[in-house]
Motif scaffolding. Structure first.
Motif, PDB file in Angstrom:
ATOM      1  N   CYS A 187      24.560  -7.250  10.152  1.00 34.27           N
ATOM      2  CA  CYS A 187      24.480  -8.592  10.736  1.00 34.27           C
ATOM      3  C   CYS A 187      24.232  -8.461  12.238  1.00 34.27           C
ATOM      4  N   ASN A 188      23.054  -8.862  12.674  1.00 40.22           N
ATOM      5  CA  ASN A 188      22.641  -8.734  14.085  1.00 40.22           C
ATOM      6  C   ASN A 188      21.889  -9.986  14.526  1.00 40.22           C
ATOM      7  N   ALA A 189      22.369 -11.124  14.098  1.00 40.71           N
ATOM      8  CA  ALA A 189      21.662 -12.376  14.382  1.00 40.71           C
ATOM      9  C   ALA A 189      21.951 -12.906  15.775  1.00 40.71           C
ATOM     10  N   SER A 190      22.786 -12.233  16.524  1.00 38.11           N
ATOM     11  CA  SER A 190      23.380 -12.562  17.826  1.00 38.11           C
ATOM     12  C   SER A 190      24.759 -13.147  17.582  1.00 38.11           C
ATOM     13  N   THR A 191      25.606 -13.037  18.594  1.00 40.40           N
ATOM     14  CA  THR A 191      27.042 -13.278  18.433  1.00 40.40           C
ATOM     15  C   THR A 191      27.366 -14.512  17.589  1.00 40.40           C
ATOM     16  N   LEU A 192      26.965 -15.668  18.037  1.00 42.84           N
ATOM     17  CA  LEU A 192      27.413 -16.897  17.378  1.00 42.84           C
ATOM     18  C   LEU A 192      26.666 -17.146  16.075  1.00 42.84           C
ATOM     19  N   SER A 193      25.415 -16.744  15.994  1.00 43.87           N
ATOM     20  CA  SER A 193      24.665 -16.932  14.755  1.00 43.87           C
ATOM     21  C   SER A 193      25.198 -16.028  13.648  1.00 43.87           C
ATOM     22  N   THR A 194      25.574 -14.808  13.985  1.00 40.20           N
ATOM     23  CA  THR A 194      26.191 -13.929  12.990  1.00 40.20           C
ATOM     24  C   THR A 194      27.467 -14.536  12.446  1.00 40.20           C
ATOM     25  N   THR A 195      28.304 -15.038  13.334  1.00 45.53           N
ATOM     26  CA  THR A 195      29.557 -15.642  12.879  1.00 45.53           C
ATOM     27  C   THR A 195      29.294 -16.906  12.066  1.00 45.53           C
ATOM     28  N   GLN A 196      28.291 -17.663  12.436  1.00 41.52           N
ATOM     29  CA  GLN A 196      27.915 -18.847  11.663  1.00 41.52           C
ATOM     30  C   GLN A 196      27.549 -18.457  10.225  1.00 41.52           C
ATOM     31  N   ILE A 197      26.809 -17.373  10.060  1.00 41.32           N
ATOM     32  CA  ILE A 197      26.421 -16.906   8.720  1.00 41.32           C
ATOM     33  C   ILE A 197      27.662 -16.471   7.930  1.00 41.32           C
ATOM     34  N   LEU A 198      28.559 -15.737   8.585  1.00 40.06           N
ATOM     35  CA  LEU A 198      29.770 -15.277   7.891  1.00 40.06           C
ATOM     36  C   LEU A 198      30.667 -16.461   7.513  1.00 40.06           C
ATOM     37  N   LEU A 199      30.803 -17.438   8.407  1.00 41.78           N
ATOM     38  CA  LEU A 199      31.614 -18.615   8.082  1.00 41.78           C
ATOM     39  C   LEU A 199      31.011 -19.396   6.918  1.00 41.78           C
ATOM     40  N   ASN A 200      29.700 -19.351   6.818  1.00 31.74           N
ATOM     41  CA  ASN A 200      28.993 -20.081   5.754  1.00 31.74           C
ATOM     42  C   ASN A 200      29.004 -19.321   4.435  1.00 31.74           C
ATOM     43  N   SER A 201      29.477 -18.063   4.460  1.00 27.58           N
ATOM     44  CA  SER A 201      29.471 -17.205   3.266  1.00 27.58           C
ATOM     45  C   SER A 201      30.823 -17.309   2.559  1.00 27.58           C
ATOM     46  N   THR A 202      31.023 -18.398   1.854  1.00 28.22           N
ATOM     47  CA  THR A 202      32.314 -18.634   1.203  1.00 28.22           C
ATOM     48  C   THR A 202      32.245 -18.278  -0.287  1.00 28.22           C
ATOM     49  N   SER A 203      33.407 -17.962  -0.822  1.00 25.80           N
ATOM     50  CA  SER A 203      33.539 -17.593  -2.246  1.00 25.80           C
ATOM     51  C   SER A 203      34.995 -17.813  -2.622  1.00 25.80           C
ATOM     52  N   ASP A 204      35.311 -17.590  -3.878  1.00 27.99           N
ATOM     53  CA  ASP A 204      36.723 -17.707  -4.285  1.00 27.99           C
ATOM     54  C   ASP A 204      37.575 -16.706  -3.513  1.00 27.99           C
ATOM     55  N   ARG A 205      37.025 -15.516  -3.279  1.00 31.45           N
ATOM     56  CA  ARG A 205      37.773 -14.478  -2.554  1.00 31.45           C
ATOM     57  C   ARG A 205      37.884 -14.811  -1.071  1.00 31.45           C
ATOM     58  N   PHE A 206      36.833 -15.395  -0.514  1.00 27.65           N
ATOM     59  CA  PHE A 206      36.822 -15.694   0.919  1.00 27.65           C
ATOM     60  C   PHE A 206      36.494 -17.175   1.141  1.00 27.65           C
ATOM     61  N   PRO A 207      37.444 -18.063   0.906  1.00 23.64           N
ATOM     62  CA  PRO A 207      37.165 -19.503   1.042  1.00 23.64           C
ATOM     63  C   PRO A 207      36.893 -19.936   2.483  1.00 23.64           C
ATOM     64  N   ASP A 208      37.312 -19.120   3.465  1.00 19.59           N
ATOM     65  CA  ASP A 208      37.138 -19.489   4.876  1.00 19.59           C
ATOM     66  C   ASP A 208      36.095 -18.627   5.587  1.00 19.59           C
ATOM     67  N   GLY A 209      35.242 -17.997   4.813  1.00 13.26           N
ATOM     68  CA  GLY A 209      34.209 -17.164   5.400  1.00 13.26           C
ATOM     69  C   GLY A 209      34.397 -15.712   5.031  1.00 13.26           C
ATOM     70  N   LEU A 210      33.275 -15.002   4.858  1.00 15.11           N
ATOM     71  CA  LEU A 210      33.335 -13.628   4.382  1.00 15.11           C
ATOM     72  C   LEU A 210      34.095 -12.738   5.362  1.00 15.11           C
TER      73      LEU A 210
END
Length: 568
Positions: free
Chosen positions: A302-325
């Motif tokens: 993940c190298n989208a730049s600081t805030l964009s990377t975190t935005q992608i991780l926060l958007n990556s939700t699942s049963d295991r990670f409901p608040d972001g990967l």
């Protein structure tokens, strides 16, 4: 250039996917491709090829309709990043469209983005400094933030590795707080800078002044040309004289035959497999068609730049990670940092009227941190410290812009060099406050219907105390060395103006208080690596890009090794 993947099968699987093509993404692509991995680089913006797409690189002001100024119709497009003052008619095409990519400022925050192949590596300041153990041990010693899981000795060989390839010019000093790099010859100080240096170092023992250490070539290097002192870097350099992904790392990755690049690819989220506990790929939105697609890989950087990377991780939700990967700690999105600057002093240097300088050197002077270095320099007003950047030059014809004058004598006078001016501005460290954070704003969506970021960040008492000291010290030094007409200043800007966003997915020793381990792997999803500014655990007071390069090369080496051992 590399293979393009616009029409490939959607279920195509690669060895590695790199999200983002800026400074850290370019290094990840180079290292992974050279390690033998079939690598897909996803870039949300358009393709920009070295030289071919530097459309304004040779234009003079009179070649442009608005002489380089940003016309009114484009100011709305850049209504956020335009606050930097860096966007003009000559560089506008390299900055992101703020209207299509909105964000919410819970507190004022200037977020400058660049959405194209190469990202902000085409626009950065090129100042490159190593961090020291003063930085890597800071959190542990004063208690702000969590301890870094690495020390200088862990990253030192990787600094050398990336410096030898990128080409860093500068001067060795032997200071423990600012370790020397592997240098190309330094650029030269001008006559006034040499005089100010001598006076500062004589009157203020412990304070040093050097030419800036920069990723500009002062001699040919690895097939690239040296700097021509045109100072048109923001338009793209046809000589490849400054480091960018477009001129250095992406061509190297492409030369392996292992690189595939996909522009117009907005990374929406990471795909997580509950059974294996691994990420299996990346969901993207084709920014032109709006179609959602998936690509798969064994490892993901993940190298989208600081805030964009975190935005992608926060958007990556699942049963295991409901608040972001990877957000078991609850720290994903928190501890956002930037550097303060635009605090310092300026004045007139009398003398040397018979001397000038040649070219437009894209570099200035640097005064390394001198507070809180050891017991003798401890301050009871603040923790951490600041350094200065600045320089000297002569007034030019622009000095007449606001004068109520006219006529031949006035015009002739503008053709003569004006007095020497000298200025310094401090860059202060920002502490990693948990409450400085970004969150997903699902009520506010972008052009593609995706949740945007809400940024809630501010400088606090320690940063304000550092800025006050930087202003006072700057004024004192300029007075002592004999400058006149001294003006000290503090523009009191909000975070973001440093364009050094760091944190929000920090490294740490404990999975309960951090997102990433010592090799930049998400603690709970080991085949996901974050090596852009999001990984930073503290912010130092020096520019961070060289550290991103070294951390990325180190993490890529670890990833390749773990893949060979079948541990990922």
């Amino acid at each position: 250039m590399a293979n393009f993947n616009i029409d490939a099968k959607r279920d195509m699987t690669y060895d590695a996917i790199v999200i983002g093509s800026g400074i850290s993404g370019g290094w990840a692509a180079k290292e992974l491709c050279e390690g033998g991995l079939q690598t897909l680089v996803l870039e949300r913006g358009r393709m920009v090829e070295h030289i071919k797409d530097y459309t304004t690189m040779n234009l003079d002001p009179w070649d442009m309709k608005y002489r380089g100024a940003l016309p009114t119709e484009l100011q709305k497009k850049h209504y956020k990043a335009g606050r930097t003052g860096f966007i003009g008619e000559d560089t506008e095409h390299f900055w992101a469209n703020d209207e299509e990519n909105p964000y919410t400022e819970v507190k004022p925050f200037m977020w400058a983005r660049a959405h194209q192949m190469g990202g902000r590596s085409l626009l950065w300041g090129k100042q490159t400094y190593r961090w020291s153990d003063l930085d890597f041990e800071a959190n542990a010693k004063d208690g702000y933030g969590v301890d870094w899981p690495i020390r200088y000795k862990d990253i030192e060989p990787w600094y050398t590795y990336v410096e030898k390839y990128a080409g860093i010019s500068g001067e060795a000093l032997g200071l423990p707080q600012l370790p020397d790099s592997h240098f190309l010859p330094p650029m030269e100080l001008n006559c006034v800078e040499k005089e100010v240096k001598q006076r500062i170092e004589k009157d203020f023992p412990g304070r040093n002044m050097i030419i800036g250490r920069v990723a500009h070539l002062t001699q040919p290097h690895n097939g690239r040309g040296q700097c021509m002192y045109r100072n048109r870097c923001g338009r793209g350099c046809p000589y490849g004289a400054y480091f960018s992904s477009n001129s250095v790392t992406l061509p190297a990755a492409n030369a392996t035959g292992n690189l595939t690049m996909r522009p117009y690819s907005i990374a929406q989220s990471l795909i997580y497999d509950e059974e294996t506990g691994k990420a299996t790929g990346v969901r993207i939105i084709d920014s032109e068609s709006g179609e959602m697609m998936e690509y798969y890989a064994k490892i993901i950087f993940c190298n989208a730049s600081t805030l964009s990377t975190t935005q992608i991780l926060l958007n990556s939700t699942s049963d295991r990670f409901p608040d972001g990967l990877g957000n078991d700690s609850g720290e994903l999105g928190h501890n956002l940092m930037d550097h303060t600057y635009r605090t310092g002093a300026m004045g007139t240097f009398e003398g040397f009227e018979d001397q000038y300088y040649k070219g437009r050197r894209p570099n200035g002077i640097y005064i390394p941190r001198y507070w809180n270095i050891d017991d003798k320099t401890q301050s009871d007003k603040f923790v951490r410290g600041f350094g200065y950047q600045g320089g000297a030059g002569r007034d030019g014809w622009g000095a007449g812009a606001n004068q109520e004058a006219f006529g031949a004598d006035f015009k002739d006078g503008l053709m003569k060099p004006g007095p020497w001016q000298f200025f310094i501005t401090g860059f202060s460290e920002c502490l990693p406050y948990h409450e400085n954070k970004v969150t997903l704003d699902k009520e506010s969506t972008d052009k593609w219907g995706q949740p945007t970021l809400a940024i809630d960040c501010e400088f606090k008492d320690n940063e304000k105390a550092l800025n006050l000291q930087a202003r006072l010290d700057a004024k004192e030094m300029l007075e002592q060395v004999g400058l006149t007409n001294i003006v000290d200043f503090d523009n009191e800007h909000e975070p973001g103006y440093g364009i050094h966003e760091m944190g929000t997915a920090r490294m740490g020793k404990d999975p309960k208080t951090s997102v990433l381990n010592a090799t930049n792997q998400v603690h709970a999803v080991k085949n996901v690596f974050v090596t852009d500014g999001a990984c930073m655990t503290s912010s130092s007071c020096v520019n961070p890009s060289l550290t991103y390069m070294a951390i990325t090369a180190r993490a890529a080496d670890h990833a390749i090794s773990e893949l060979k051992k079948r541990n990922l």
